[in-house]
Design a protein around this motif. Structure first.
Motif, PDB file in Angstrom:
ATOM      1  N   LYS A  55       0.612  -0.821   0.019  1.00 34.53           N
ATOM      2  CA  LYS A  55      -0.007  -0.051   0.194  1.00 34.53           C
ATOM      3  C   LYS A  55       0.414   0.721   0.067  1.00 34.53           C
ATOM      4  CE  LYS A  55      -3.986   2.498   0.534  1.00 34.53           C
ATOM      5  NZ  LYS A  55      -4.409   3.049  -0.490  1.00 34.53           N
ATOM      6  N   LYS A  57       1.676   5.198   0.304  1.00 34.03           N
ATOM      7  CA  LYS A  57       0.964   6.402   0.748  1.00 34.03           C
ATOM      8  C   LYS A  57      -0.183   6.940  -1.317  1.00 34.03           C
ATOM      9  CE  LYS A  57       2.617  10.884   2.998  1.00 34.03           C
ATOM     10  NZ  LYS A  57       3.525  11.826   2.264  1.00 34.03           N
ATOM     11  N   GLU A  58      -0.781   7.808   0.237  1.00 25.03           N
ATOM     12  CA  GLU A  58      -1.472   8.139  -0.663  1.00 25.03           C
ATOM     13  C   GLU A  58      -1.147  10.038  -1.338  1.00 25.03           C
ATOM     14  OE1 GLU A  58      -5.404   8.364  -0.381  1.00 25.03           O
ATOM     15  OE2 GLU A  58      -5.669   6.331   0.348  1.00 25.03           O
ATOM     16  N   GLY A  84       0.131  10.107  -9.293  1.00 25.97           N
ATOM     17  CA  GLY A  84      -1.083   8.830  -8.486  1.00 25.97           C
ATOM     18  C   GLY A  84      -1.328   9.321  -7.524  1.00 25.97           C
ATOM     19  N   TYR A  85      -2.005  11.199  -7.859  1.00 27.98           N
ATOM     20  CA  TYR A  85      -2.905  11.979  -6.757  1.00 27.98           C
ATOM     21  C   TYR A  85      -4.387  11.570  -7.973  1.00 27.98           C
ATOM     22  CZ  TYR A  85      -5.337  16.076  -5.080  1.00 27.98           C
ATOM     23  OH  TYR A  85      -6.589  16.164  -4.887  1.00 27.98           O
ATOM     24  N   CYS A  87      -4.233  10.011 -11.380  1.00 30.86           N
ATOM     25  CA  CYS A  87      -4.519   8.850 -12.350  1.00 30.86           C
ATOM     26  C   CYS A  87      -4.659   9.507 -13.886  1.00 30.86           C
ATOM     27  CB  CYS A  87      -5.356   8.227 -11.925  1.00 30.86           C
ATOM     28  SG  CYS A  87      -5.674   7.630  -9.625  1.00 30.86           S
TER      29      CYS A  87
END
Length: 135
Positions: A55, A57-58, A84-85, A87
């Motif tokens: 997983k 880190k968002e 990543g933010y 997409c």
């Protein structure tokens, strides 16, 4: 073949035993085909272990982290970058998949995305090279 196979050994062991008793053209291929067509072998073979999911880190804002990889499709090479933010993704065709070409295309992509904090990749040679580390 049936006699050796009856022991339910791994394919490599069956090949070794078979070579001790006889030789014929395409022996290895025949053994592999026989093993793939045997329902008992298919049922008894172990399924590969599942990889542990990581997983990440968002991301809190855009271009905080970018996921990147190189792919080949229909004999053409591409580099893929995914924010990543948001997409959002970007794909660029490459003539070669090597460190120099990856650095050039990555610079073009990052110029459009903006400066980023982290990049995640599969640690392929093109991403772990000295040229890419300077980027």
């Amino acid at each position: 073949m049936k006699e050796i196979h009856g022991r339910q050994l791994q394919t490599a062991k069956v090949k070794v035993i078979a070579r001790q008793y006889f030789w014929r053209l395409n022996l290895d291929k025949d053994i592999e085909f026989y093993r793939r067509s045997c329902s008992a072998c298919l049922h008894a073979s172990k399924a590969p272990e599942k990889a542990e999911l990581i997983k990440f880190k968002e991301a809190i804002f855009s271009v905080e982290c970018v996921y990147s990889d190189t792919v080949q499709h229909k004999k053409r090479n591409y580099i893929l970058a995914i924010d990543g933010y948001s997409c959002s993704s970007e794909v660029a065709e490459m003539q070669k998949i090597n460190s120099d070409a990856t650095v050039v295309k990555s610079q073009e992509i990052f110029a459009r995305f903006g400066l980023l904090r982290m990049i995640f990749s599969d640690n392929g040679r093109q991403f772990t090279s000295d040229e890419f580390q300077v980027l």
